[in-house]
Design a protein around this motif. Structure first.
Motif: not given
Length: 454
Positions: A179, A263, A267, A377
Motif C-alpha cells: 500500500e 487503501s 481511494r 488496490a
C-alpha cells in the motif's frame, strides 16, 4: 469536501497534459498511413504537428510508387483526449488530405487493420531493421522477455529489501509496504502534475519531481506509522521496551489494518478514476531482430529500472558498510547489548522504517512510470509477491531479499513465456509453499526454521 481532492487532481493532470501526444498515439497514427496508400508505396514522414482541432494530431508525409512521382500527403488523427480515463488516448477518427473518413471505413480500418495482433501493421516512421544484428528466434524471444521484466525486477527488489529491513531488525513482518507503493504511485502523479502546472518543466524534470515527492510522502507516512502504530504496541505489551518487541501477531494484525486504512485513504483521495502519468521517453529502441521479430526496449524502462536497482544496491551497501548499518546489525543481533554500548534501538528502528517506506514509494513510481498508473488496490498483490521474493531469498538479509525479488521476476517471465498467464499468480504463491517446506530460511538463511515468531 469529499470530492474536492479528486477534482483538484483532475485539473492538475489535465493542465499537465496539454496538447502533447505520446509516442503510442503518434505510432498508431503512422500505422494508419500504409492503408491509405497503394501497396508497395514508399512512405517518408516529413513533419508531425498538432492538428486544427483539439486532440488532433497531424502528420505530413511523402509517398511514391514504383515508376511514379512522389507527392505530399497529410493524415489527421483525432483522439478521445488526454484525460484520466482508460480510453484517454483512443483513436476516434481519421482524415486523409482534409477529407474525413466515413464511420464504416474507420471502423473496418481500426478493427481489422490497426488492432490486428497476429500481424501488426508496419510503422512508416520506424527505423529500418535491416541494419540490426540477426539472432536466433529463441534468443530474441528470451532477450525481449528479459528486457520487459527489468522494471518488475526492480520493483520486487525494492519492496523485498523493504521487508528485510524491518524483519531483519525486529523479526516482525509489516504487511503494508504494498500500500505504501500505491501511495508512492499517486504521489508521483500529483508531484509531476504540480510541477508542470506551476513551473516550466520537461519530461525529465517531471519524472524527477515524481520520484522526490513520492519518496518524501512515503517516508513521512512511514515515520507516522512507526510513531503512532508500532511504537504504542511496544509500550502496550512491555514496560521495558529496551530490546523488546510487541508480539508478532499484534504487529501483523496492526499492519494489516493499516494497509486497509491506507487503501481506503487512497481511494478517497484518488476518486473513482485512475490517475495517470503521460507516457514519456517510451519510443521503442530496436536492438536486434530474428526475421520479422524486432527486439525493442524503451529508454524510460531502462532508466527507471536502473534507478530502482541503484537504490536497492545503495540500501544493501548502507547496511553492510555504514555506521548506521553497524548499528542496524548490532540491534538485529542483540538489542539490549547494543543499547548498553550507546546504540538507541528505537532510533535505529525508526530510520529503518523510513528507509523501507521510501523504497516502497519508489517502487510505486517505477510501476507508474512504466505502466502509466496504479490503482488504490494494486498494492496488495504487488506487496504479497514481493514478500514471497523476500522469503525466497532470506527475509532477514536485505541482499538475500533483493535477490529473491529478482528471482520472482525471473520466475514470472519464464512462466508467462511458457505457461498460461492466468495461472501465474497461483504458481508464485505455490513457489512460496515449496520454499517454506524445503528451505524456510531462504537462499541466505538457515535451512531450519528461524527461532523468531512471526
Amino acid at each position: 469536501m469529499r470530492h474536492l481532492l479528486p477534482s483538484i487532481l483532475l485539473v492538475l493532470a489535465l493542465a499537465s497534459c496539454g496538447e502533447r501526444f505520446d509516442t503510442d498515439q503518434m505510432r498508431l497514427c503512422r500505422q494508419a498511413i500504409p492503408a491509405l496508400n497503394p501497396p508497395g508505396a514508399a512512405i517518408a514522414i516529413d513533419r508531425v504537428q498538432d492538428g486544427a482541432r483539439p486532440h488532433m494530431l497531424g502528420i505530413s508525409y511523402s509517398v511514391s510508387t514504383p515508376g511514379g512521382v512522389a507527392r505530399r500527403r497529410r493524415i489527421d488523427c483525432l483522439f478521445a483526449g488526454e484525460g484520466q480515463a482508460l480510453t484517454r488516448g483512443a483513436l476516434i477518427g481519421i482524415a486523409a488530405d482534409g477529407r474525413p473518413m466515413s464511420d464504416a471505413s474507420f471502423y473496418l480500418l481500426r478493427r481489422f487493420y490497426l488492432e490486428n495482433r497476429e500481424e501488426p501493421p508496419p510503422d512508416p516512421g520506424a527505423s529500418p531493421s535491416e541494419a540490426l544484428p540477426e539472432i536466433a528466434p529463441a534468443l530474441a524471444y528470451g532477450l525481449q522477455q528479459g528486457l520487459s521484466a527489468l522494471p518488475s525486477a526492480a520493483t520486487y527488489a525494492l519492496l523485498a529489501c523493504a521487508y528485510a529491513l524491518i524483519y531483519g531488525l525486529t523479526g516482525r513482518i509489516v504487511l503494508s509496504f504494498g500500500e505504501f507503493a500505491a501511495l508512492g504511485a499517486l504521489s508521483a502523479v500529483v508531484g509531476a502534475a504540480l510541477l508542470v502546472a506551476y513551473a516550466a518543466s520537461t519530461p525529465a524534470t517531471g519524472l524527477v519531481a515524481a520520484f522526490i515527492v513520492a519518496i518524501l510522502v512515503c517516508a513521512l507516512h512511514g515515520f507516522a506509522m512507526g510513531r503512532f502504530v508500532l511504537r504504542p504496541l511496544e509500550s502496550r505489551f512491555h514496560d521495558d521496551t529496551l530490546g523488546r518487541q510487541a508480539p508478532g501477531q499484534q504487529v501483523l494484525i496492526a499492519t494489516i489494518g493499516l494497509a486497509i486504512a491506507l487503501s481506503e485513504y487512497l481511494r478517497l483521495a484518488q476518486g473513482a478514476n485512475l490517475r495517470w502519468l503521460p507516457p514519456v521517453f517510451n519510443e521503442p529502441l530496436a536492438l536486434a531482430r530474428a526475421g520479422s521479430f524486432i527486439v525493442t526496449v524503451t529508454p524510460l524502462g531502462l532508466a527507471v529500472a536502473a534507478a530502482g536497482f541503484a537504490v536497492t544496491l545503495g540500501l544493501i551497501l548502507l547496511i553492510a558498510r555504514s555506521a548506521y548499518g553497524r548499528a542496524w546489525r548490532a540491534v538485529s543481533d542483540d538489542a539490549r547489548t547494543a543499547a548498553l554500548f550507546g546504540v538507541d534501538p528505537r532510533a535505529v528502528h525508526d530510520k529503518a522504517l523510513i528507509l523501507a517506506c521510501a523504497a516502497s514509494g519508489m517502487a510505486g513510481v517505477v510501476v507508474t512510470a512504466v505502466y502509466g498508473g496504479m490503482g488504490f488496490a494494486g498494492g496488495f498483490s504487488l506487496g504479497l509477491k514481493a514478500l514471497v521474493g523476500s522469503i525466497l531469498g532470506g527475509i532477514g538479509s536485505p541482499a538475500g531479499a533483493a535477490l529473491g525479488g529478482l528471482c520472482i521476476a525471473l520466475f514470472e517471465v519464464l512462466w508467462s513465456s511458457t505457461m498460461p498467464i492466468d495461472n501465474r499468480d497461483i504458481a508464485v504463491y505455490s513457489l512460496l509453499a515449496v520454499v517454506l517446506i524445503l528451505r524456510p530460511g531462504g537462499f541466505f538463511g538457515d535451512g531450519a526454521l528461524a527461532p523468531r515468531q512471526v
